[in-house]
Design a protein around this motif. Structure first.
Motif, PDB file in Angstrom:
ATOM      1  N   MET A  98     -12.864  34.657  52.287  1.00  0.00           N
ATOM      2  CA  MET A  98     -13.865  33.917  53.043  1.00  0.00           C
ATOM      3  C   MET A  98     -13.667  34.085  54.541  1.00  0.00           C
ATOM      4  N   ALA A 100     -16.056  33.049  58.254  1.00  0.00           N
ATOM      5  CA  ALA A 100     -17.293  32.523  58.835  1.00  0.00           C
ATOM      6  C   ALA A 100     -17.874  33.493  59.849  1.00  0.00           C
ATOM      7  N   THR A 129     -19.652  33.660  55.418  1.00  0.00           N
ATOM      8  CA  THR A 129     -20.394  32.400  55.340  1.00  0.00           C
ATOM      9  C   THR A 129     -21.044  32.041  56.682  1.00  0.00           C
ATOM     10  N   LYS A 130     -21.839  30.983  56.628  1.00  0.00           N
ATOM     11  CA  LYS A 130     -22.541  30.450  57.804  1.00  0.00           C
ATOM     12  C   LYS A 130     -23.499  31.494  58.385  1.00  0.00           C
ATOM     13  N   THR A 155     -23.201  38.132  52.239  1.00  0.00           N
ATOM     14  CA  THR A 155     -23.476  37.240  53.366  1.00  0.00           C
ATOM     15  C   THR A 155     -24.256  36.048  52.844  1.00  0.00           C
ATOM     16  N   ASN A 157     -25.074  31.457  52.870  1.00  0.00           N
ATOM     17  CA  ASN A 157     -24.984  30.099  53.391  1.00  0.00           C
ATOM     18  C   ASN A 157     -24.380  29.277  52.271  1.00  0.00           C
ATOM     19  N   ALA A 158     -23.126  28.882  52.418  1.00  0.00           N
ATOM     20  CA  ALA A 158     -22.391  28.236  51.335  1.00  0.00           C
ATOM     21  C   ALA A 158     -22.978  26.897  50.912  1.00  0.00           C
ATOM     22  N   LEU A 164     -26.370  31.677  46.992  1.00  0.00           N
ATOM     23  CA  LEU A 164     -25.177  32.098  46.269  1.00  0.00           C
ATOM     24  C   LEU A 164     -25.487  32.813  44.961  1.00  0.00           C
ATOM     25  N   GLY A 186     -15.443  27.933  55.130  1.00  0.00           N
ATOM     26  CA  GLY A 186     -16.461  27.519  54.173  1.00  0.00           C
ATOM     27  C   GLY A 186     -15.999  27.467  52.738  1.00  0.00           C
ATOM     28  N   LEU A 190     -18.393  26.211  49.636  1.00  0.00           N
ATOM     29  CA  LEU A 190     -18.725  27.167  48.580  1.00  0.00           C
ATOM     30  C   LEU A 190     -18.364  26.603  47.208  1.00  0.00           C
TER      31      LEU A 190
END
Length: 325
Positions: A98, A100, A129-130, A155, A157-158, A164, A186, A190
């Motif tokens: 992970m 960000a 993430t993010k 890539t 947004n958790a 996802l 994240g 997640l």
């Protein structure tokens, strides 16, 4: 506690099946370690849960290991693991690395986690993430993809379950996954999103009281131990030390014995970079490893650092001896 599990529920695979004898299949039982404490292990099998007192006669085991026992729950042997994070966890199929996509984006850190996962013989997938807060997500993703042409990079947004869906092929029933990443990457977001029920009646089930192993709604198994969460990159192995032995050898030529190689005058390492005798990225990698376990209030090196330097110097001496021969 839900004690109804099949071996497939618990992560059993053909790799382990191939290690069984006829006696195992006919007379013995298979169990997986679902938690480890100082004095005991908790195990789970198709017949329920049981505990083992930790004593010297037992092999060195970790959460995720598979054992063969007799019908009296005596350990007969430890099955060969498919992957090993030494002393922390075993038999992880895929590790989500992970990072960000904000000011904490760190390509060097991703490389180190990637090396750690490959050394453990587990598959690695980088989760950036993010993405919803980043304007250059595609550019950063491209940087990560250049690390390995076969590396899977997603890539996301958790906090968004629909974001996802790209992970679904990695979350098959019986597959064991774990997460590695810095604080703020994240991981918790997640996990929380993935653990939400995707279909009616499909919810998370803890395997044992500790929650170190959890069956996700998809049927995949999340291995989430304190050791994995706190895994420090300062625990160097010999291969990492050997990679930087030449840089460490240069440090003695710096003008100042406590040189941080950050612009001090007469820095031998910076001089070597300027003269194209050292790759700047390798120096950045070395600095990350060396400083990973630093504490600003410490005057002396931490024990992992001392071990790093002793081992590195031994490696340098060994190389010199080999060259002399």
């Amino acid at each position: 506690m839900d004690a109804t599990f099949t071996l497939l529920d618990l992560g059993w695979q053909a790799y382990f099946q191939q290690q069984l004898s006829l006696d195992d299949l006919e007379s013995n039982r298979i169990a997986r370690i679902c938690s480890k404490q100082d004095s005991k292990y908790e195990l789970v099998s198709e017949f329920g849960f049981f505990t083992l007192e930790n004593h010297s006669d037992l092999p060195n085991m970790a959460v995720g290991d598979w054992l063969v026992t007799d019908t009296e729950q005596n350990v007969l042997r430890l099955l060969e693991p498919s992957s090993v994070f030494e002393g922390i966890a075993s038999n992880i199929d895929t590790v989500f690395l992970m990072c960000a996509l904000n000011q904490d984006f760190n390509l060097t850190l991703i490389k180190r986690y990637l090396e750690l996962t490959h050394n453990a013989q587990a598959d690695a997938v980088v989760i950036l993430t993010k993405a919803d807060t980043c304007d250059d997500a595609a550019e950063k993703r491209a940087q990560v993809e250049k690390l390995d042409p076969l590396l899977i990079v997603e890539t996301v947004n958790a906090l968004d379950a629909s974001s996802l869906r790209c992970l679904s092929p990695l979350l098959k029933k019986g597959k064991t996954i774990a997460l590695l990443g810095a604080v703020g990457s994240g991981k918790s977001a997640l996990i929380n999103t993935l653990m939400q029920a995707t279909e009616e009646g499909k919810t998370q089930r803890n395997i044992g009281d500790s929650g170190a192993l959890k069956i996700m709604p998809s049927g995949a198994i999340l291995l989430d131990t304190k050791g994995m969460r706190e895994l420090q990159l300062a625990e160097f192995d010999s291969s990492s030390i050997a990679n930087f032995a030449d840089i460490i050898a240069l440090e003695k030529d710096c003008r100042f014995s406590d040189c941080h190689h950050q612009g001090e005058p007469d820095c031998a390492i910076k001089g070597a970079v300027k003269a194209n005798r050292l790759d700047e990225q390798r120096v950045a990698d070395f600095m990350l490893l060396r400083n990973e376990d630093n504490d600003d209030d410490q005057v002396t090196k931490s024990k992992p650092q001392e071990k790093f330097y002793r081992s590195a110097q031994s490696d340098i001496r060994a190389r010199k001896h080999s060259s002399a021969e």
